[in-house]
Design a protein around this motif. Sequence first.
Motif, PDB file in Angstrom:
ATOM      1  N   ILE A 102      79.139  30.486  45.357  1.00  0.00           N
ATOM      2  CA  ILE A 102      77.919  31.044  44.764  1.00  0.00           C
ATOM      3  C   ILE A 102      77.918  30.690  43.277  1.00  0.00           C
ATOM      4  N   ALA A 103      76.836  30.108  42.838  1.00  0.00           N
ATOM      5  CA  ALA A 103      76.679  29.822  41.409  1.00  0.00           C
ATOM      6  C   ALA A 103      75.845  30.933  40.794  1.00  0.00           C
ATOM      7  N   GLU A 104      76.269  31.382  39.640  1.00  0.00           N
ATOM      8  CA  GLU A 104      75.548  32.412  38.894  1.00  0.00           C
ATOM      9  C   GLU A 104      75.002  31.748  37.637  1.00  0.00           C
ATOM     10  N   GLU A 105      73.677  31.628  37.573  1.00  0.00           N
ATOM     11  CA  GLU A 105      73.021  30.902  36.499  1.00  0.00           C
ATOM     12  C   GLU A 105      71.801  31.676  36.026  1.00  0.00           C
ATOM     13  N   LEU A 106      71.073  31.098  35.105  1.00  0.00           N
ATOM     14  CA  LEU A 106      69.795  31.671  34.680  1.00  0.00           C
ATOM     15  C   LEU A 106      68.668  30.835  35.266  1.00  0.00           C
ATOM     16  N   ARG A 107      67.667  31.523  35.787  1.00  0.00           N
ATOM     17  CA  ARG A 107      66.411  30.906  36.213  1.00  0.00           C
ATOM     18  C   ARG A 107      65.308  31.767  35.613  1.00  0.00           C
ATOM     19  N   LEU A 134      77.435  39.313  45.363  1.00  0.00           N
ATOM     20  CA  LEU A 134      78.741  38.653  45.356  1.00  0.00           C
ATOM     21  C   LEU A 134      79.620  39.141  46.506  1.00  0.00           C
ATOM     22  N   GLU A 135      79.570  40.418  46.802  1.00  0.00           N
ATOM     23  CA  GLU A 135      80.343  40.984  47.913  1.00  0.00           C
ATOM     24  C   GLU A 135      79.856  40.408  49.249  1.00  0.00           C
ATOM     25  N   THR A 136      78.555  40.345  49.418  1.00  0.00           N
ATOM     26  CA  THR A 136      77.976  39.802  50.655  1.00  0.00           C
ATOM     27  C   THR A 136      78.338  38.327  50.792  1.00  0.00           C
ATOM     28  N   ALA A 137      78.197  37.572  49.722  1.00  0.00           N
ATOM     29  CA  ALA A 137      78.515  36.144  49.746  1.00  0.00           C
ATOM     30  C   ALA A 137      79.986  35.893  50.069  1.00  0.00           C
ATOM     31  N   ALA A 138      80.860  36.756  49.574  1.00  0.00           N
ATOM     32  CA  ALA A 138      82.295  36.599  49.836  1.00  0.00           C
ATOM     33  C   ALA A 138      82.616  36.728  51.322  1.00  0.00           C
ATOM     34  N   GLN A 139      81.778  37.400  52.069  1.00  0.00           N
ATOM     35  CA  GLN A 139      81.968  37.570  53.511  1.00  0.00           C
ATOM     36  C   GLN A 139      81.348  36.418  54.311  1.00  0.00           C
ATOM     37  N   MET A 140      80.817  35.425  53.607  1.00  0.00           N
ATOM     38  CA  MET A 140      80.106  34.321  54.256  1.00  0.00           C
ATOM     39  C   MET A 140      80.671  32.976  53.793  1.00  0.00           C
ATOM     40  N   PRO A 141      81.859  32.598  54.208  1.00  0.00           N
ATOM     41  CA  PRO A 141      82.449  31.352  53.717  1.00  0.00           C
ATOM     42  C   PRO A 141      81.615  30.107  54.044  1.00  0.00           C
ATOM     43  N   GLU A 142      80.787  30.185  55.070  1.00  0.00           N
ATOM     44  CA  GLU A 142      79.981  29.030  55.463  1.00  0.00           C
ATOM     45  C   GLU A 142      78.939  28.628  54.410  1.00  0.00           C
ATOM     46  N   GLU A 152      76.640  23.981  46.666  1.00  0.00           N
ATOM     47  CA  GLU A 152      77.393  23.011  47.466  1.00  0.00           C
ATOM     48  C   GLU A 152      76.754  22.785  48.832  1.00  0.00           C
ATOM     49  N   THR A 153      76.391  23.851  49.510  1.00  0.00           N
ATOM     50  CA  THR A 153      75.832  23.722  50.859  1.00  0.00           C
ATOM     51  C   THR A 153      74.315  23.703  50.859  1.00  0.00           C
ATOM     52  N   LYS A 154      73.724  24.186  49.777  1.00  0.00           N
ATOM     53  CA  LYS A 154      72.257  24.317  49.678  1.00  0.00           C
ATOM     54  C   LYS A 154      71.692  25.112  50.863  1.00  0.00           C
TER      55      LYS A 154
END
Length: 131
Positions: free
Chosen positions: A40-45, A28-36, A55-57
């Motif tokens: 981030i979706a947090e789900e179960l797989r 989550l911290e890394t993703a927050a530094q990457m607005p492009e 959104e961006t895939k």
Amino acid sequence: MPPAVRVAFDAFPAPARTGCLALRALILETAAQMPEIGRIAEELRWGEPAYLTPETKSGSTIRLGVPKSGGYALFVHCRTTLIADFREIAPPDWRFDGTRAVLFDTAHPPRPEPLALLIRAALTYHRKAPS
């Protein structure tokens, strides 16, 4: 954290849960530094916490879990080159499960800096190069 994801984390053995929660925070911290990459979706797989870029895939799914060998792990899609590419720059004492995971011992938490490189690569794996 979505309730179903919380239940999955709660089902992990305590030492592995602590490690997986630390990996979650780093994702989550890394993703927050990457607005492009968008949200981030947090789900179960496969019943495990997973992180996607719906959104961006732009990214390949990252999963957290407990491998059969014990400890905890960060999983990526096995048909990507993410693990193979990461092995070239990973610390020499890190362990892997083929092309699908980085394995961690609960007694020795990983350094976050190298792992953040893998996370960044996973979150941008499908991003198209500029024409």
